[in-house]
Design a protein around this motif. Structure first.
Motif, PDB file in Angstrom:
ATOM      1  N   LEU B  62      50.652 175.993  -3.763  1.00  0.00           N
ATOM      2  CA  LEU B  62      51.538 176.965  -4.383  1.00  0.00           C
ATOM      3  C   LEU B  62      52.900 176.980  -3.705  1.00  0.00           C
ATOM      4  N   VAL B  63      52.973 176.395  -2.507  1.00  0.00           N
ATOM      5  CA  VAL B  63      54.249 176.341  -1.795  1.00  0.00           C
ATOM      6  C   VAL B  63      54.999 175.094  -2.260  1.00  0.00           C
ATOM      7  N   LEU B  64      56.226 175.288  -2.674  1.00  0.00           N
ATOM      8  CA  LEU B  64      56.985 174.183  -3.255  1.00  0.00           C
ATOM      9  C   LEU B  64      57.803 173.448  -2.195  1.00  0.00           C
ATOM     10  N   VAL B 115      64.584 171.141  -6.932  1.00  0.00           N
ATOM     11  CA  VAL B 115      65.902 170.998  -6.316  1.00  0.00           C
ATOM     12  C   VAL B 115      66.629 172.326  -6.541  1.00  0.00           C
ATOM     13  N   VAL B 116      67.191 172.882  -5.460  1.00  0.00           N
ATOM     14  CA  VAL B 116      67.912 174.147  -5.557  1.00  0.00           C
ATOM     15  C   VAL B 116      69.400 173.868  -5.338  1.00  0.00           C
ATOM     16  N   HIS B 138      63.386 171.210 -11.866  1.00  0.00           N
ATOM     17  CA  HIS B 138      62.036 170.680 -11.594  1.00  0.00           C
ATOM     18  C   HIS B 138      61.653 169.706 -12.687  1.00  0.00           C
ATOM     19  N   ASP B 139      60.540 169.016 -12.519  1.00  0.00           N
ATOM     20  CA  ASP B 139      60.057 168.105 -13.570  1.00  0.00           C
ATOM     21  C   ASP B 139      58.580 168.385 -13.872  1.00  0.00           C
ATOM     22  N   GLU B 140      58.187 169.641 -13.733  1.00  0.00           N
ATOM     23  CA  GLU B 140      56.785 170.028 -13.936  1.00  0.00           C
ATOM     24  C   GLU B 140      56.505 170.193 -15.432  1.00  0.00           C
ATOM     25  N   ILE B 141      55.356 169.616 -15.899  1.00  0.00           N
ATOM     26  CA  ILE B 141      55.012 169.769 -17.320  1.00  0.00           C
ATOM     27  C   ILE B 141      53.940 170.832 -17.528  1.00  0.00           C
ATOM     28  N   GLN B 145      52.112 175.701 -13.755  1.00  0.00           N
ATOM     29  CA  GLN B 145      52.914 175.327 -12.597  1.00  0.00           C
ATOM     30  C   GLN B 145      54.382 175.717 -12.814  1.00  0.00           C
ATOM     31  N   GLN B 146      54.821 175.615 -14.066  1.00  0.00           N
ATOM     32  CA  GLN B 146      56.194 176.037 -14.363  1.00  0.00           C
ATOM     33  C   GLN B 146      56.375 177.515 -14.035  1.00  0.00           C
TER      34      GLN B 146
END
Lengths: 332, 504
Positions: B62-64, B115-116, B138-141, B145-146
């Motif tokens: 859960l930690v990005l 990326v921030v 982000h690139d989460e599908i 997770q989004q």
């Protein structure tokens, strides 16, 4: 027991206008070619199918409206035995016993049944590991486990060796003698001789329902004698023979010098045959009654029925006298 | 020859229904026991899944992993470096770069999860009355997770906001600090004014006071403008505004020349009062100013539930439902295919005896599987068990019973074993989506939520969680739900079976 019994599937009649009356303690055999409606008839009589028309009654009531107690008096052996492959022979038998509420202290009873079907030594084997014939024997034992008063056995002897088959029929006769009624279908036409009454089915119709002797007689519409002559007879001589008063049916050439003659009474005909043939100009070497076997009788009756159905009328006399019949016989 | 019915047994009068039911209990149990591979699969399979899940599930997911983009040498870099520990609940910093392109490549390469991107010049934006935007890429599908990214970044940005705000407030206070000195100087000027006594000295002092006041007004107005853009300092801005207002009053009311001694004294008093009030505003800690509240959480549960533990009751409830539905559905279909139904039609057996016999057998077997799974979960995997075994047994029994009834009802719809398996799989999928196993059933719209309440596993999950984690008995609603489903599905199965056994 059955009156104008008819069953249709998808508009096609599988059993048509069947009439049967079976007395207590009788063994009734249902024979006929594959697909003739034997199994459907048994299922109708057992109350497993409701008729499309007509009635089937058991114990004086409609076969489909029996009480639980009355159903418990019926034993039914389906063509495909309802056995559980992962249970042992004994466990399968015990399951059927429990299904009818038999007390749990029944070891001796089950043992006796297993002895009877000669499966005692195999009682611990799983059903999936025994042969088809053994499964058939086990299924028969399971059908009898609750001592039913009325038995419907659909091909109980299929796949059973002749010795055990004979043993089964002896037991069926004993059961019959003790007042039990048995309705049995069989593919072995010869087994008709064990029955009190035989029903011959073809294309859903009951062609005849009579004693085994009368079945044989019906095959030729009389009794049959075989006459061996010193020389082959001519067609003219055979026609003259056919005019003799004791000859009531066909005269067929069994071989070139042997005639098969249908007469009203074999004994009477044998006394008269020598002098009658001499008058025609034929010398008799040997004359004897021909014992019609059930297979032969079965084939003749069914073929005659089919021939009549195809011709659209009663073709018994025609079929019995024309040369084609004699020709077919010779080919055998 | 041995006679098959020499002294034929007759059915027992009173015990016949029990014997008939017992026939199915023994048959089903014997058939199951004869399949050791299936039994092993039944027990070991689910247990191994639990072990793998427990071992494989990690909350750290859960930690990005985040890479930050901002101007080189900006405040952000310092903030991130200073407050990295505060952010690590949400984000693991994977570096600070000044190129968005570099960071985006890292995202494509899977090196980071997000990326921030910080704004180039937030102060200008803030001073122009706009909120400075921090972009998260982000690139989460996976929608879940989004959502997790959204929540995590929201929290992290709030934390960054607070830290930046804190820094800015500190800077503002740094700017205010000289003003504090200036205010102290004003007090000195007031003393000078009171002490001067002569018009010439007083005028000179008044001139210096006027310059000091102008300078102080500039400082206060600038700081106020910055702080006014920073939403969380409302209370202190009020004080600052008071100070500015007072200052304006002093300056407006101050005569340009020839002040009387009384006016000098009054001005001195105003300056002193102002100095006292203004000193309070500048003494607040920036951390308190920007984060006035902090939170701590406490659980009233008797035990601590780890993420891996949390799914154990849900998994067991779902597995039990699936096993029971599959057992029951396949059993009746198989009986039909063996031709047993033909015999049943002309036997004295009733549909209730058949269904109850099978249920007892599968309850015993399912209960055994559940006992092994629960024991292994507790003693091997260390899943907490806060409640009583009695409540647990009741919950498991009801889950199994309702699931068996469901399986039997489904078997009546099945024409073949493969169809029965398909129905069992459908009920498993329904359990995954609608039982609260993955998604809370509160998130489902009411018509769809009805499906949840038709599944035994929905009640089973809550009941097992209550017993295992809360240490209390299952909610009465859940027990009643399971009992109700058992009754409804059981009745459907019996009625349908009666129809199947009816003569065609």
């Amino acid at each position: 027991m059955a009156c104008d019994l008819t069953k249709e599937f998808d508009g096609r009649a599988v059993v048509r206008d069947l009439d049967l009356a079976i007395e207590d303690g009788a063994i009734v055999g249902l024979i006929g070619p594959s697909g003739c409606g034997k199994t459907t008839t048994v299922r109708l009589l057992a109350g497993l199918l409701s008729p499309s028309a007509g009635t089937a009654s058991v114990f004086g009531r409609s076969a489909t409206e029996l009480s639980g107690a009355e159903r418990a008096e019926i034993g039914y052996l389906p063509q495909t035995p309802a056995l559980f492959p992962d249970l042992s022979v004994r466990e399968n038998l015990s399951f059927h016993a429990s299904m009818y509420g038999l007390p749990l202290r029944r070891k001796r009873h089950l043992r006796r049944l297993l002895d009877w079907v000669e499966l005692t030594d195999d009682r611990r084997k799983r059903v999936r590991d025994i042969s088809g014939g053994m499964q058939r024997r086990l299924a028969l034992a399971a059908t009898l486990v609750h001592g039913p008063r009325l038995l419907f056995l659909d091909e109980p002897t299929a796949g059973i060796d002749p010795i055990l088959r004979d043993k089964f029929w002896q037991e069926f006769r004993t059961m019959s003698a003790s007042g039990r009624t048995l309705v049995i279908t069989t593919q072995y036409v010869g087994e008709a001789s064990y029955c009190d009454l035989v029903g011959l089915l073809s294309d859903g119709e009951l062609l005849m329902f009579d004693t085994p002797d009368n079945l044989r007689r019906a095959a030729f519409d009389g009794e049959v004698i075989d006459v061996t002559l010193r020389r082959p007879p001519s067609d003219t001589e055979i026609e003259r023979l056919a005019a003799l008063p004791f000859v009531i049916g066909s005269i067929e050439r069994e071989r070139h010098d042997v005639l098969r003659i249908v007469v009203s009474d074999a004994d009477a005909a044998l006394e008269l045959i020598s002098s009658a043939l001499e008058e025609v100009g034929l010398d008799v070497v040997e004359a004897a009654e021909h014992q019609v076997d059930y297979d032969e009788a079965f084939v003749r009756v069914v073929e005659r029925h089919r021939g009549a159905s195809t011709a659209g009328g009663d073709g018994v006399a025609d079929g019995a006298t024309d040369g084609a019949v004699a020709g077919r016989r010779e080919e055998r | 020859m041995n006679r098959p019915d020499g002294d034929a047994l007759r059915p027992t009068r009173l015990g016949a229904p029990v014997v008939r039911t017992w026939a199915f209990v023994r048959k089903e149990l014997a058939e199951l026991v004869r399949q050791p591979r299936m039994l092993a699969l039944l027990i070991l399979g689910p247990f191994m899944l639990l072990v793998l899940f427990g071992a494989g599930y990690s909350q750290s997911d859960l930690v990005l992993r985040a890479m930050f983009v901002g101007p080189p040498g900006s405040i952000y870099e310092d903030v991130l470096a200073t407050y990295e520990e505060d952010l690590d609940d949400f984000i693991v910093t994977k570096g600070f770069v000044d190129s968005e392109l570099v960071a985006t490549k890292a995202l494509y390469d899977g090196v980071v999860d997000v990326v921030v991107v910080f704004p180039e010049d937030p102060v200008d934006t803030v001073l122009s009355g706009e909120r400075a935007e921090i972009r998260v890429i982000h690139d989460e599908i996976d929608p879940l997770q989004q959502t997790a990214i959204w929540v995590a970044t929201k929290l992290a940005v709030q934390e960054v906001n607070a830290n930046v705000l804190s820094a800015l407030t500190g800077e503002a206070q740094d700017q205010l600090a000289p003003a504090g000195d200036m205010v102290a100087a004003l007090a000195d000027r007031a003393a000078e004014l009171e002490a001067s006594g002569t018009t010439a000295d007083a005028s000179e002092v008044a001139g210096r006071v006027d310059r000091d006041l102008a300078e102080l007004a500039t400082v206060l107005d600038g700081s106020a403008m910055v702080l006014a853009r920073l939403e969380s300092v409302d209370v202190d801005l009020e004080g600052l505004d008071d100070a500015r207002s007072s200052l304006r009053d002093i300056r407006t009311g101050m005569p340009s020349e020839d002040l009387s001694p009384e006016e000098y004294a009054a001005l001195a008093a105003d300056l002193r009062e102002f100095a006292d009030r203004f000193a309070d505003v500048t003494t607040l800690d920036p951390m308190v100013l920007t984060r006035p509240f902090e939170s701590t959480t406490e659980s009233i549960l008797p035990i601590r539930v780890d993420p891996g533990d949390y799914f154990a009751p849900s998994s067991i409830a779902l597995l039990l439902q699936h096993l029971a539905v599959t057992f029951a559905a396949l059993s009746l279909v198989r009986d039909r295919s063996t031709g047993l139904f033909e015999l049943l039609r002309i036997s004295p057996l009733s549909p209730w005896e058949i269904v109850s016999g099978k249920c007892v057998a599968f309850l015993l077997m399912g209960g055994g599987v559940a006992a092994v799974l629960l024991a292994a979960s507790t003693w091997v995997l260390g899943v907490p068990m806060a409640g009583s075994v009695g409540w647990l047994a009741l919950a498991v029994a009801l889950v199994l019973l309702a699931s068996l009834a469901l399986g039997m009802a489904l078997s009546m719809l099945s024409g073949s074993e493969s169809q029965a398996v398909q129905y069992a799989m459908l009920s498993l999928l329904a359990g995954l989506f609608f039982s609260g196993f993955v998604l809370s059933i509160d998130d489902l719209v009411p018509p769809v939520r009805t499906i949840s309440f038709l599944l035994p596993v929905t009640y089973g999950i809550r009941a097992l969680q209550d017993v295992m984690f809360r240490g209390i008995g299952p909610d009465l609603i859940d027990l009643a739900g399971l009992a109700g489903l058992s009754l409804v599905y059981g009745t459907v199965a019996v009625v349908a079976l009666r129809g199947k056994l009816r003569i065609a």
